[in-house]
Design a protein around this motif. Structure first.
Motif, PDB file in Angstrom:
ATOM      1  N   LEU A  29      51.478  41.396  48.118  1.00  0.00           N
ATOM      2  CA  LEU A  29      50.328  40.745  47.492  1.00  0.00           C
ATOM      3  C   LEU A  29      49.005  41.335  47.969  1.00  0.00           C
ATOM      4  CD1 LEU A  29      51.518  37.013  47.535  1.00  0.00           C
ATOM      5  CD2 LEU A  29      51.600  38.655  45.641  1.00  0.00           C
ATOM      6  N   LEU A  30      48.976  41.790  49.220  1.00  0.00           N
ATOM      7  CA  LEU A  30      47.776  42.479  49.712  1.00  0.00           C
ATOM      8  C   LEU A  30      47.511  43.742  48.910  1.00  0.00           C
ATOM      9  CD1 LEU A  30      48.033  42.184  53.603  1.00  0.00           C
ATOM     10  CD2 LEU A  30      46.124  41.404  52.182  1.00  0.00           C
ATOM     11  N   LEU A  36      43.671  44.929  42.014  1.00  0.00           N
ATOM     12  CA  LEU A  36      43.369  44.158  40.807  1.00  0.00           C
ATOM     13  C   LEU A  36      42.321  43.066  40.956  1.00  0.00           C
ATOM     14  CD1 LEU A  36      47.058  43.746  39.560  1.00  0.00           C
ATOM     15  CD2 LEU A  36      45.363  45.402  38.776  1.00  0.00           C
ATOM     16  N   SER A  37      41.765  42.844  42.133  1.00  0.00           N
ATOM     17  CA  SER A  37      40.779  41.772  42.303  1.00  0.00           C
ATOM     18  C   SER A  37      39.534  42.036  41.460  1.00  0.00           C
ATOM     19  CB  SER A  37      40.394  41.630  43.780  1.00  0.00           C
ATOM     20  OG  SER A  37      41.480  41.115  44.521  1.00  0.00           O
ATOM     21  N   VAL A 123      42.533  36.737  52.272  1.00  0.00           N
ATOM     22  CA  VAL A 123      42.235  37.194  50.913  1.00  0.00           C
ATOM     23  C   VAL A 123      42.225  36.011  49.952  1.00  0.00           C
ATOM     24  CG1 VAL A 123      43.129  38.523  48.950  1.00  0.00           C
ATOM     25  CG2 VAL A 123      43.074  39.546  51.232  1.00  0.00           C
ATOM     26  N   GLU A 124      43.202  35.120  50.113  1.00  0.00           N
ATOM     27  CA  GLU A 124      43.261  33.947  49.245  1.00  0.00           C
ATOM     28  C   GLU A 124      42.025  33.072  49.414  1.00  0.00           C
ATOM     29  OE1 GLU A 124      46.076  30.111  48.161  1.00  0.00           O
ATOM     30  OE2 GLU A 124      46.953  31.885  49.091  1.00  0.00           O
ATOM     31  N   ILE A 125      41.610  32.860  50.641  1.00  0.00           N
ATOM     32  CA  ILE A 125      40.410  32.055  50.879  1.00  0.00           C
ATOM     33  C   ILE A 125      39.184  32.712  50.244  1.00  0.00           C
ATOM     34  CG2 ILE A 125      38.834  31.211  52.671  1.00  0.00           C
ATOM     35  CD1 ILE A 125      41.430  30.980  54.452  1.00  0.00           C
ATOM     36  N   ILE A 203      40.307  35.997  34.870  1.00  0.00           N
ATOM     37  CA  ILE A 203      40.156  36.277  36.299  1.00  0.00           C
ATOM     38  C   ILE A 203      40.961  35.275  37.115  1.00  0.00           C
ATOM     39  CG2 ILE A 203      38.514  36.286  38.229  1.00  0.00           C
ATOM     40  CD1 ILE A 203      36.420  37.406  36.243  1.00  0.00           C
ATOM     41  N   HIS A 204      40.852  34.015  36.748  1.00  0.00           N
ATOM     42  CA  HIS A 204      41.535  32.979  37.518  1.00  0.00           C
ATOM     43  C   HIS A 204      43.050  33.109  37.403  1.00  0.00           C
ATOM     44  CE1 HIS A 204      42.300  28.703  38.864  1.00  0.00           C
ATOM     45  NE2 HIS A 204      41.466  29.146  39.773  1.00  0.00           N
TER      46      HIS A 204
END
Length: 310
Positions: A29-30, A36-37, A123-125, A203-204
């Motif tokens: 996921l990293l 893709l962020s 990253v999630e935060i 995006i979400h």
């Protein structure tokens, strides 16, 4: 951008076939986040005017769609209603994302700083901070009104974020993310919806797909080997939290701000079989997962039925 979402979803099978455990999943996921962020603050031109004929969400997702009240509304009133409804959903999303951030931070407080699990949690935060800012900016542009949960529910949210641990915390996170996922996937492809809102949804959806994978793995590891009593308590806690979240998404003030009779709107929403079926459709994968990990108990199902999630 839809192609990027489809590539991300295609990776679900790779996780199950090639990876096992939170560390391996987090490592993948990293890499996905690095590729893709996205950043709505730079990607969306917030100064562009809004098309008066475009909805805030697909009309079929309005809580009043299919009711007599909906049939009485003009096109302009329907557009205004969907804009206030989705603004309410985004604002309640901000509220829960703030709870989410605190729970993840607490879980990783003294984590292994060199691990992929710890680093993806950060990253999630960071993602959630950007999402909250994106929702705030979008709702401000669309309706200019803030919505908050009922004070009693807001207080229960404070208690939940202080007390929730392990599978309760991450399954609670998963509930909020899964419920919105199906809704937003439909709206982001609907050309009747405001273009900038479609981008917000894209995006979400893209970034929350990573968060959901992370949460599922955390839940799987947390419930592995737990006893009957803890499983029952956790299942009931998650279900009660889910009921509070889902029942809070569209605040009564949204109807008032759209110029509707609030009492009638709430009554018609309560009996709206179409809206209830749409909620159930958004919870199918969630219920399958909760059943898989043993968190879909009979007492828990009472709350899911009450929220029309099952």
């Amino acid at each position: 951008m839809t192609a990027a979402i489809e590539r991300e979803n295609a990776g679900d099978n790779l996780i199950s076939l090639q990876d096992s455990g939170a560390e391996q999943v987090s490592e993948r996921l990293l890499r996905s986040a690095a590729r893709l962020s996205r950043n709505a603050m730079t990607e969306i031109d917030w100064s562009l005017p809004m098309d008066p004929d475009k909805y805030g969400c697909s009309p079929e997702w309005s809580s009043l769609y299919g009711t007599d009240y909906w049939d009485e509304l003009t096109h302009e009133q329907r557009v205004d209603l969907t804009r206030h409804e989705f603004a309410s959903i985004m604002n309640i999303g901000i509220w829960f994302e703030m709870i989410l951030q605190e729970m993840v931070l607490r879980d990783q407080y003294v984590g292994d700083y060199h691990s992929s699990e710890f680093q993806f949690a950060l990253v999630e935060i960071a993602d959630e901070c950007r999402h909250s800012l994106m929702f705030a900016k979008a709702s401000e542009k669309m309706v200019g009104t803030s919505y908050h949960p009922h004070p009693k529910i807001a207080q229960l949210g404070k208690s939940f974020k202080l007390l929730a641990r392990n599978e309760v915390a991450y399954a609670g996170i998963l509930v909020a993310e899964e419920v919105l996922d199906v809704f937003q996937r439909g709206c982001m492809r609907d050309e009747r919806v405001l273009p900038f809102i479609r981008t917000v949804n894209e995006i979400h959806v893209l970034e929350e797909s990573r968060h959901m994978k992370f949460a599922r793995e955390q839940v799987r590891e947390s419930v592995d080997g737990i006893g009957w009593a803890r499983r029952q308590f956790s299942a009931l806690s998650v279900a009660a939290g889910a009921y509070l979240i889902v029942s809070s998404l569209i605040q009564p003030k949204a109807y008032a701000d759209a110029g509707l009779d609030v009492k009638r709107a709430l009554a018609e929403r309560r009996d709206n079989g179409h809206f209830h079926s749409m909620i159930r459709s958004s919870c199918g994968h969630l219920m399958e997962f909760l059943d898989e990990v043993g968190l879909l108990t009979k007492p828990a199902m009472h709350y899911y039925r009450k929220a029309h999630m099952i």
